[in-house]
Design an enzyme around this catalytic site. Sequence first.
Site, PDB file in Angstrom:
ATOM      1  N   ARG A  41    -101.341  36.087  52.590  1.00  0.00           N
ATOM      2  CA  ARG A  41    -101.532  34.623  53.331  1.00  0.00           C
ATOM      3  C   ARG A  41    -102.044  34.887  54.802  1.00  0.00           C
ATOM      4  NH1 ARG A  41     -98.510  30.743  56.271  1.00  0.00           N
ATOM      5  NH2 ARG A  41     -96.853  32.312  56.646  1.00  0.00           N
TER       6      ARG A  41
ATOM      7  N   SER B  76     -92.601  34.483  48.367  1.00  0.00           N
ATOM      8  CA  SER B  76     -93.268  35.256  47.656  1.00  0.00           C
ATOM      9  C   SER B  76     -93.116  34.699  46.130  1.00  0.00           C
ATOM     10  CB  SER B  76     -92.927  36.840  47.920  1.00  0.00           C
ATOM     11  OG  SER B  76     -93.137  36.919  49.121  1.00  0.00           O
TER      12      SER B  76
ATOM     13  N   ARG C 214     -65.094  60.355  59.060  1.00  0.00           N
ATOM     14  CA  ARG C 214     -66.323  60.077  59.128  1.00  0.00           C
ATOM     15  C   ARG C 214     -66.836  61.258  58.274  1.00  0.00           C
ATOM     16  NH1 ARG C 214     -68.353  56.633  63.227  1.00  0.00           N
ATOM     17  NH2 ARG C 214     -70.393  57.922  63.223  1.00  0.00           N
TER      18      ARG C 214
END
Length: 433
Positions: free
Chosen positions: A38, A108, A187
Site C-alpha cells: 500500500r 492484510s 534460569r
Amino acid sequence: MTSRKRDPSLENGGDEGSAVPENKRTKPLHKAALILARGGSKGIPLKNIKTLAGIPLIGWVLRAAVESELFDSIWVSTDHDDIERVARSFGAKVHRRSPEVSKDSSTSLDSIQEFIRLNPEVDVVCHMQATSPCLHPFHLKGALEYITVKGYDSVFSVVRRHHFRWQEVHQGTDEVTKPLNLDPSNRPRRQDWDGELCENGSFYFCTRELLQSQGLLQGGKVAYYEMRPEYSVDIDVDIDWPVAEQRVLRYGYFGRDTPEVVKIMFCNISGCLTEGRIFISSSGTEMISLNTRDTAGIRMLKNEGVEVILLTSNLDPVAKALSQNVSHRLGCEVMSVHEKPLEDLKDIVKKRGLSWNDVAYMGNDEIDVDCLNVAGLSAVPSDAPVVAKNGTKYICKALGGKGAVREFAEHILLQKRKAKSQLEQDRIDRTTC
C-alpha cells in the site's frame, strides 16, 4: 530444559485439513506469489519502494520470488502508481486494490481475500511481506513444499528467539510482575534451552479453500518454516533502516548470477566518474573534474586484483579528450565505445576467458542498459535516469562524479569478502561434521 537437534522446518501440528498434495491432484495447483504494498505507509512514507542497499525495498522480495521459479504468477497488490511502476520493472503483475481495502484500518486478510475473489484461477496464495528483504528462494521452496508435497493447508515463517518474558505491570497499580516462560530459581543457560518460535512476518502461505471457507491465513493443517535469525529482518520505522541495510548487504539475496569474485569492471567516465558538468576557462578551454573518492575507489579495486577499464563515448568529445590524462593518472585502460557498448565489450570479455558473470559494469544512461542487465554486478549513480535504474542491480546513494564509483567499488569488494567468508564457513562445517 534440555537442548536437542532441530530440523530447520519442523511441522507444527494442526488439525487434519482437506489439502491434497499436488502430485495427487488431477490438475496442477496455480501458485500465486502476492506482495501487499500500500502507498500510505505512516512510519516511512512510500517505504515499499525506498532504496535499501541499492534497490527498492520491494525489489528484494520480488527478486527472490521471480528467481525461485516456483510460481505460476507473481503479483503486487497496490493503490499507488509509483509502486506499480517499480513492481512491473521487476517482472510482477499488478493488482490495483480497491479503496475499500486501502484504508489505514484495512487488514492484510482483507486485501488477500479481494485478490483471490478477482483471480479465481489461483489455488495457493503465497503472501510475502515487502519488508523482509533477506528472503531467499530456498526459503520459499522449503515452505511451499508443505502445501504442494505434504498436503498442508497453511505454512508461515518463524524465527527462534531466546528471550525471557515477564508479565506487564500497569502504571499506578500494586500489581507484581510474574515470569511468563521461565523459572527464576532455575534460569537455563542459552545452550540448554531451545527457545521459542516467534512469527517473523516474512511469509504466510495458504490454500484458496482455507481463505474462502474459514477466512484464515493460518488454519486447517498448519506447518511452520523456521528461518535462521540472520535472515529474519523486518522494517517498521526509520531506526530499522540502517540496521536492515547492513544485514541485507551481508545476508540478502543478490540474484542467482551474482559473481563470487569480480574479475573486471567497466565504468563509463561520463556521468559516473564525472558529474556531467563542463567547466570553461576564460581562454575557452573545456574542463571536467574528478572526485578523489572515486579515483581512490578505482585504486582499491586494482589493489584487489580487479581490472578496471574506463569507457568513453564518441558522443562525448570532452570525456574522450580527457581519456589520455585519466589513463595516465589512474593506470587504467580507456576504451572508446559506440552507441551499443555491449557489442564493443563482448570481445574483451571473451578474450580474457571470462563470462559476464565475472563482470561488474557501471553506467549512467539508456545506452548502458544492455550491459547493466548482463553483468554479474551492475550499478548506476543515484541521479541516473529511470530507464537505467530499472536495468541495474544496484543503485548508488551517491551522485555521479561525487562518490558513486567509490560506493560501487566498496560494494564489489564487500561481495568478494562475503564469498570468501562463506567459503571459509563451508570449510569449517565440513571439518566439524
